[in-house]
Scaffold this active site. Structure first.
Site, PDB file in Angstrom:
ATOM      1  N   ALA A  56      24.490  -3.616  11.969  1.00  0.00           N
ATOM      2  CA  ALA A  56      23.715  -2.598  12.633  1.00  0.00           C
ATOM      3  C   ALA A  56      22.429  -3.085  13.526  1.00  0.00           C
ATOM      4  O   ALA A  56      22.225  -3.224  14.548  1.00  0.00           O
ATOM      5  CB  ALA A  56      23.260  -1.339  11.799  1.00  0.00           C
ATOM      6  N   ARG A  94      30.362   0.177  20.539  1.00  0.00           N
ATOM      7  CA  ARG A  94      30.746   0.450  19.230  1.00  0.00           C
ATOM      8  C   ARG A  94      29.921   1.883  18.914  1.00  0.00           C
ATOM      9  O   ARG A  94      28.641   1.911  19.319  1.00  0.00           O
ATOM     10  CB  ARG A  94      30.260  -0.486  17.997  1.00  0.00           C
ATOM     11  CG  ARG A  94      31.143  -2.094  18.295  1.00  0.00           C
ATOM     12  CD  ARG A  94      31.008  -2.737  17.077  1.00  0.00           C
ATOM     13  NE  ARG A  94      31.663  -2.239  15.904  1.00  0.00           N
ATOM     14  CZ  ARG A  94      31.431  -2.851  14.819  1.00  0.00           C
ATOM     15  NH1 ARG A  94      30.661  -3.841  14.535  1.00  0.00           N
ATOM     16  NH2 ARG A  94      32.145  -2.519  13.463  1.00  0.00           N
ATOM     17  N   ASP A 248      24.605   1.941   8.535  1.00  0.00           N
ATOM     18  CA  ASP A 248      24.849   1.857   9.895  1.00  0.00           C
ATOM     19  C   ASP A 248      24.165   3.049  10.635  1.00  0.00           C
ATOM     20  O   ASP A 248      23.772   2.921  11.706  1.00  0.00           O
ATOM     21  CB  ASP A 248      26.292   1.778  10.128  1.00  0.00           C
ATOM     22  CG  ASP A 248      26.913   0.289   9.679  1.00  0.00           C
ATOM     23  OD1 ASP A 248      26.906  -0.458  10.537  1.00  0.00           O
ATOM     24  OD2 ASP A 248      27.438   0.538   8.506  1.00  0.00           O
ATOM     25  N   ASN A 258      28.090   4.129   6.281  1.00  0.00           N
ATOM     26  CA  ASN A 258      28.404   2.469   5.931  1.00  0.00           C
ATOM     27  C   ASN A 258      29.727   1.951   5.930  1.00  0.00           C
ATOM     28  O   ASN A 258      30.676   2.922   6.220  1.00  0.00           O
ATOM     29  CB  ASN A 258      27.740   2.079   4.784  1.00  0.00           C
ATOM     30  CG  ASN A 258      27.337   0.617   4.441  1.00  0.00           C
ATOM     31  OD1 ASN A 258      26.737   0.230   5.459  1.00  0.00           O
ATOM     32  ND2 ASN A 258      27.742   0.006   3.330  1.00  0.00           N
ATOM     33  N   LYS A 259      30.113   0.740   5.812  1.00  0.00           N
ATOM     34  CA  LYS A 259      31.323   0.268   5.887  1.00  0.00           C
ATOM     35  C   LYS A 259      32.299   0.996   4.981  1.00  0.00           C
ATOM     36  O   LYS A 259      31.883   1.521   3.960  1.00  0.00           O
ATOM     37  CB  LYS A 259      31.514  -1.172   5.519  1.00  0.00           C
ATOM     38  CG  LYS A 259      32.626  -2.028   5.764  1.00  0.00           C
ATOM     39  CD  LYS A 259      33.378  -1.890   6.958  1.00  0.00           C
ATOM     40  CE  LYS A 259      32.671  -2.246   8.074  1.00  0.00           C
ATOM     41  NZ  LYS A 259      32.961  -1.832   9.435  1.00  0.00           N
TER      42      LYS A 259
HETATM   43  O1  MRU Z   1      31.639  -3.491  11.218  1.00  0.00           O
HETATM   44  P1  MRU Z   1      30.560  -3.929  11.033  1.00  0.00           P
HETATM   45  O2  MRU Z   1      30.651  -5.628  10.100  1.00  0.00           O
HETATM   46  O3  MRU Z   1      29.585  -4.428  12.343  1.00  0.00           O
HETATM   47  O4  MRU Z   1      29.814  -3.325   9.904  1.00  0.00           O
HETATM   48  C1  MRU Z   1      28.485  -3.282   9.493  1.00  0.00           C
HETATM   49  C2  MRU Z   1      28.327  -3.586   8.174  1.00  0.00           C
HETATM   50  O5  MRU Z   1      28.480  -4.873   7.629  1.00  0.00           O
HETATM   51  C3  MRU Z   1      28.233  -2.735   6.967  1.00  0.00           C
HETATM   52  O6  MRU Z   1      28.352  -1.252   7.267  1.00  0.00           O
HETATM   53  C4  MRU Z   1      26.815  -2.749   6.616  1.00  0.00           C
HETATM   54  O7  MRU Z   1      26.677  -2.563   5.310  1.00  0.00           O
HETATM   55  C5  MRU Z   1      25.775  -2.103   7.357  1.00  0.00           C
HETATM   56  S1  MRU Z   1      25.034  -2.949   8.715  1.00  0.00           S
HETATM   57  C6  MRU Z   1      23.617  -3.464   8.326  1.00  0.00           C
END
Ligand code: MRU
Length: 368
Positions: A56, A94, A248, A258-259
């Site tokens: 993010a 994104r 995110d 979040n992921k």
């Molecule tokens: O898809 P990405 O790699 O851009 O996703 C972001 C992440 O790595 C995670 O969701 C993360 O914990 C938050 S980004 C600070």
């Protein structure tokens, strides 16, 4: 943070040629450490889409530098339209991370009103640098605020390592420096507190395995890579003292995107009475949203990321292999939303608060 002993950020202007933005190519890590040049707003859009840059905070900083490159490219007359188009193109790369639109809008707000080309470019460069510096500073403040939490756990463990589970990569690679979820870990490690990190591999792109494991290793933080499904088992057996993830996008009531897979970790942590912290800089809050599950846009990515897995062969080549039958239908959501009720506290650069609207607004009274 250091790479083989030398300090790096994830994004910077090329020394001697400040019309070029340089970034660490995160698609190639951990096997190859490569710096890429980005010379146009199209280059920045491509780098965000193909995840040369990701996370993010770094997506936000990249968008800010993208707007700087757009201001170098914008024709006279018509620069305002050109900047708006560049901003729209960046925002479309994104959908989930709040930092992206936040950075584009901040850049447009500052440069859109400057009519002289030279001054506009100078202001754009200054603002992009300020966004990058703030991102690094905010992450480091997150570490300072969270240090007492880890230090209290360390006292209870009487010298044994505090076991921290994290998901994906909210490390310095996901920001400009330091990281959000990793800031408390680095702060504790650097203060001499024994910490050990359980690193979720984080299918399908394996940011935990390829990025978090790499950066913790570079900093000498003890860690162990585990499969995504191992966390609950470890929690049931007393092997996790706390969970810290990044975010995110976080709504004004504390729901956190979040992921994908973070929600399951939060459920398991809740069931085992293990504290679950979400660390984020203020640029990740979306104060306009309340209901995270129904209003945060969740990116759906190419199914090839699920069908294939990429890694290094014994002979050193980087290759992708298919892990399912050729025609198996797949879906690939990039993020999930952890409801605020499962989050122990939020840690941001202004301090620590409850994951509630009241808690968040106590740190951000100007958003009332
Ligand atoms: O898809 P990405 O790699 O851009 O996703 C972001 C992440 O790595 C995670 O969701 C993360 O914990 C938050 S980004 C600070």
């Amino acid at each position: 943070m250091n790479v083989n002993g030398a300090p790096y950020r994830t994004i910077w202007l090329k020394p001697g040629d400040n019309r070029i933005v340089q970034v660490i190519n995160q698609v190639k890590l951990p096997h190859v450490f490569e710096i890429n040049d980005l010379a146009s707003v199209e280059d920045v859009c491509r780098a965000i889409c193909d995840m040369t840059v990701r996370g993010a905070g770094l997506i936000g900083a990249s968008a800010a530098y993208g707007m700087y490159l757009a201001s170098l490219e914008a024709p006279e007359p018509g620069f305002r339209d050109a900047l708006q188009r560049a901003g729209n193109a960046l925002k479309a790369t994104r959908p989930t991370a709040a930092n992206l639109a936040w950075a584009v809008d901040r850049m447009l707000g500052v440069i859109g009103g400057v009519s002289s080309y030279t001054e506009r470019c100078a202001v754009a460069m200054q603002e992009a640098n300020a966004i990058a510096d703030e991102d690094a500073d905010h992450c480091s403040r997150i570490g300072t605020h969270a240090l007492p939490i880890i230090s209290a756990l360390a006292q209870q463990k009487a010298g044994k390592a505090v076991n921290i589970l994290t998901h994906c990569n909210a490390g310095w690679l996901a920001f400009v420096d330091v990281g959000s979820a990793t800031a408390p870990i680095y702060a504790a490690h650097d203060a001499g507190i024994a910490v050990h990190v359980w690193v979720d591999e984080t299918r399908p792109r394996n940011q935990g395995a390829s990025l978090t494991a790499w950066e913790l290793g570079q900093h000498g933080v003890p860690h162990t890579l585990i499969t995504d499904n191992a966390g609950g088992h470890l929690m049931q057996h007393g092997l996790v003292d706390m969970v810290i993830t990044g975010a995110d996008r976080v709504t004004r009531n504390g729901d956190a995107a979040n992921k994908i897979g973070t929600y399951l970790k939060a459920l398991a942590a809740h069931d085992n009475r293990i504290p679950m912290y979400v660390a984020l800089p203020s640029s990740t809050f979306d104060f306009a949203l309340r209901d995270g599950i129904n209003s945060i846009p969740i990116e759906e990515r190419d199914g090839a990321e699920v069908r294939y897995i990429t890694g290094q062969t014994q002979h050193g080549a980087i290759e992708s292999v298919r892990i399912c039958p050729q025609k198996t239908p797949v879906r690939n959501w990039g993020f999930d939303v952890t409801p605020a009720r499962l989050i122990t506290q939020l840690i941001c650069e202004r301090g620590i608060c409850e994951a509630t609207e009241e808690g968040i607004l106590s740190l951000f009274p100007e958003r009332r």
